[in-house]
Design a protein around this motif. Structure first.
Motif, PDB file in Angstrom:
ATOM      1  N   GLN A   1       0.825  -1.212   0.000  1.00  0.00           N
ATOM      2  CA  GLN A   1       0.000   0.000   0.000  1.00  0.00           C
ATOM      3  C   GLN A   1       0.861   1.265   0.000  1.00  0.00           C
ATOM      4  O   GLN A   1       0.525   2.254  -0.652  1.00  0.00           O
ATOM      5  N   TYR A   2       1.991   1.211   0.725  1.00  0.00           N
ATOM      6  CA  TYR A   2       2.901   2.351   0.736  1.00  0.00           C
ATOM      7  C   TYR A   2       3.519   2.570  -0.646  1.00  0.00           C
ATOM      8  O   TYR A   2       3.570   3.699  -1.149  1.00  0.00           O
ATOM      9  N   LEU A   3       3.972   1.501  -1.280  1.00  0.00           N
ATOM     10  CA  LEU A   3       4.583   1.615  -2.607  1.00  0.00           C
ATOM     11  C   LEU A   3       3.575   2.113  -3.632  1.00  0.00           C
ATOM     12  O   LEU A   3       3.904   2.945  -4.489  1.00  0.00           O
ATOM     13  N   SER A   4       2.359   1.624  -3.550  1.00  0.00           N
ATOM     14  CA  SER A   4       1.316   2.069  -4.482  1.00  0.00           C
ATOM     15  C   SER A   4       1.056   3.554  -4.334  1.00  0.00           C
ATOM     16  O   SER A   4       0.935   4.285  -5.333  1.00  0.00           O
TER      17      SER A   4
ATOM     18  N   PRO B   1       4.903  10.121   0.792  1.00  0.00           N
ATOM     19  CA  PRO B   1       3.569  10.583   0.362  1.00  0.00           C
ATOM     20  C   PRO B   1       2.870  11.431   1.414  1.00  0.00           C
ATOM     21  O   PRO B   1       1.944  12.181   1.100  1.00  0.00           O
ATOM     22  N   TYR B   2       3.318  11.334   2.678  1.00  0.00           N
ATOM     23  CA  TYR B   2       2.706  12.118   3.743  1.00  0.00           C
ATOM     24  C   TYR B   2       2.979  13.603   3.576  1.00  0.00           C
ATOM     25  O   TYR B   2       2.227  14.439   4.095  1.00  0.00           O
ATOM     26  N   SER B   3       4.057  13.932   2.883  1.00  0.00           N
ATOM     27  CA  SER B   3       4.357  15.343   2.623  1.00  0.00           C
ATOM     28  C   SER B   3       3.440  15.921   1.552  1.00  0.00           C
ATOM     29  O   SER B   3       3.288  17.133   1.447  1.00  0.00           O
ATOM     30  N   ILE B   4       2.805  15.040   0.779  1.00  0.00           N
ATOM     31  CA  ILE B   4       1.886  15.480  -0.271  1.00  0.00           C
ATOM     32  C   ILE B   4       0.461  15.580   0.269  1.00  0.00           C
ATOM     33  O   ILE B   4      -0.260  16.531  -0.012  1.00  0.00           O
ATOM     34  N   SER B   5       0.089  14.568   1.073  1.00  0.00           N
ATOM     35  CA  SER B   5      -1.279  14.530   1.607  1.00  0.00           C
ATOM     36  C   SER B   5      -1.268  14.072   3.056  1.00  0.00           C
ATOM     37  O   SER B   5      -0.730  13.010   3.368  1.00  0.00           O
TER      38      SER B   5
ATOM     39  N   ASP C   1      -4.376   7.019   5.711  1.00  0.00           N
ATOM     40  CA  ASP C   1      -5.651   6.312   5.592  1.00  0.00           C
ATOM     41  C   ASP C   1      -5.555   5.113   4.665  1.00  0.00           C
ATOM     42  O   ASP C   1      -6.384   4.196   4.735  1.00  0.00           O
ATOM     43  N   ASN C   2      -4.567   5.117   3.775  1.00  0.00           N
ATOM     44  CA  ASN C   2      -4.404   4.016   2.820  1.00  0.00           C
ATOM     45  C   ASN C   2      -3.661   2.832   3.415  1.00  0.00           C
ATOM     46  O   ASN C   2      -3.642   1.750   2.830  1.00  0.00           O
TER      47      ASN C   2
ATOM     48  N   LEU D   1       3.050   3.755  12.998  1.00  0.00           N
ATOM     49  CA  LEU D   1       3.240   5.167  12.702  1.00  0.00           C
ATOM     50  C   LEU D   1       2.769   5.532  11.299  1.00  0.00           C
ATOM     51  O   LEU D   1       2.286   6.646  11.064  1.00  0.00           O
ATOM     52  N   MET D   2       2.898   4.599  10.369  1.00  0.00           N
ATOM     53  CA  MET D   2       2.493   4.866   8.987  1.00  0.00           C
ATOM     54  C   MET D   2       0.991   5.101   8.860  1.00  0.00           C
ATOM     55  O   MET D   2       0.543   5.753   7.911  1.00  0.00           O
TER      56      MET D   2
END
Length: 430
Positions: free
Chosen positions: A127-130, A140-144, A149-150, A189-190
């Motif tokens: 899910q992280y890679l996607s 991706p946390y810096s973007i959204s 939630d994913n 944490l993710m």
């Protein structure tokens, strides 16, 4: 992680059951229940430990259901049956956990649970890679701020994943499985589930300071690890920290803008004090505050048939009102944890009254208290769980409670006098 897991040590029947029953999809959960009942039907014949709690709650539900049929008529039937099925599923699950832990060796139990954990972690990695490819960003946390939630792994949402990973983190840390513990912490944490993360840290610190028997230096390590986790989390996703602090400040102020979660607790107290019936046996399962009550209303999930929808007057006047109306205001129109009326405490008091609370205290918490002296990580997990109960109806998800009870029963088994004698005997044989 461990170099490998021997396939011959895996209980594939139990792990398939565990993977199915903890899924977010209700159909897969039911497949898991049917699967295990067909292959291990004898497990439900013995009622012991936590199974007594579920049996008594089912009996209370049936008794109060008879009263509610007289008061509310047959329209209540669907909600009544859903609640009956949900509690029965919980009974089946704890029976299968007891059966698995009683008949299997420690090697098989550990290997099976470890494989389940590894599968859960692999889903988070996927899910992280996607998400990283979607956002074209390593972080991706810096973007959204909603990226977490994913990270729901195999479960219904990221909040479930975060709580499950917190239980695994405690279990592996106390058994010095540091690689597994590290992956648990990373996955936790993710998820960026702020409410759960705050409760987890508070639960850990409370446990360390007040009833932990571990050495002082390890207490210092745990406190330090908690502080480091906060720093890491704040640097990765500062917007989530600011979001959480805003709601904490509003709770402390306790003024008109208090989150609706707090309002829901006041509604439950007002309802319980409204009559003798509501105080002692509540409104009945599915009639005041539960996942079933929301599903049965037809306003919570899309798949529930509108023709079968039902809501009691107690539900409409209280928590359904929060869900349908109070979110639509000029100062906070957010459907989030701080505003949702979901909470096990609302459920047990509002739907089962003081009798239900007494059953929970004596036969659920009482069972934990009975084994308190031999528990290790489960003491910490129990403290966290009591906090997590503020957040949702976890007994009706068949995921959070499944993993908690599995690891609790494992803790009891590992530290029981009989098991220690068996382990000592094996060491002598070697």
């Amino acid at each position: 992680m461990e170099a490998f897991i021997k396939l011959k040590q895996i209980d594939f029947i139990f792990i398939v059951f565990l993977l199915l029953v903890t899924q977010g999809n209700i159909q897969l959960k039911l497949v898991g229940i049917l699967f295990i009942l067909l292959l291990r039907p004898n497990a439900i014949l013995k009622i012991n430990g936590l199974a007594k709690f579920y049996i008594l709650i089912i009996l209370l539900h049936v008794c109060s259901g008879i009263i509610n049929f007289i008061i509310n008529g047959v329209g209540y039937f669907i909600n009544f049956m859903m609640v009956f099925v949900f509690w029965t599923i919980s009974f089946i699950i704890i029976s299968q956990i007891n059966y698995f832990l009683k008949l299997k060796t420690i090697e098989v139990i550990n290997a099976t649970i470890n494989l389940f954990f590894i599968i859960s972690v692999l889903f988070v990695l996927y899910q992280y890679l996607s998400l990283s490819f979607d956002y074209w960003a390593i972080n991706p946390y810096s973007i959204s701020p909603a990226a977490g939630d994913n990270m729901k792994s195999i479960y219904s949402n990221s909040s479930v994943n975060m709580i499950v990973m917190s239980f695994f983190l405690l279990s592996y840390a106390f058994r010095t499985k540091w690689v597994f513990a590290l992956f648990s912490l990373i996955c936790l944490l993710m998820c960026t589930y702020m409410s759960g993360t705050v409760i987890f840290l508070v639960g850990i610190l409370f446990s360390v300071l007040f009833f932990s028997k571990i050495k002082r230096k390890y207490k210092v390590y745990l406190v330090g690890a908690s502080l480091i986790s906060i720093v890491i989390f704040s640097s990765v996703s500062p917007s989530n920290v600011n979001y959480a602090m805003g709601y904490i400040n509003r709770i402390m102020e306790n003024e008109d803008r208090v989150p609706y979660k707090i309002k829901s607790f006041w509604q439950t107290i007002d309802y319980n004090s409204s009559s003798v019936k509501s105080l002692f046996i509540g409104a009945g399962g599915g009639n005041f505050s539960s996942r079933v009550a929301f599903m049965g209303s037809g306003d919570y999930v899309d798949w529930f048939p509108k023709t079968l929808s039902y809501s009691s007057d107690e539900f409409i006047k209280n928590h359904l009102g929060i869900w349908n109306h109070d979110f639509n205001n000029k100062w906070d129109d957010k459907n989030n944890t701080a505003n949702q009326p979901f909470s096990f405490y609302n459920q047990i008091m509002g739907e089962y009254g003081l009798v239900g609370v007494l059953i929970f205290l004596l036969f659920y918490l009482g069972y934990v208290a009975k084994n308190w002296n031999i528990l290790t990580y489960s003491k910490f997990a129990m403290a966290c769980l009591l906090g997590y109960f503020l957040l949702d109806y976890w007994f009706e998800y068949f995921s959070v409670m499944v993993i908690f009870e599995l690891l609790l029963m494992l803790d009891i088994k590992l530290n029981s006098k009989e098991e220690k004698e068996n382990m000592n005997a094996k060491e002598i044989m070697r």
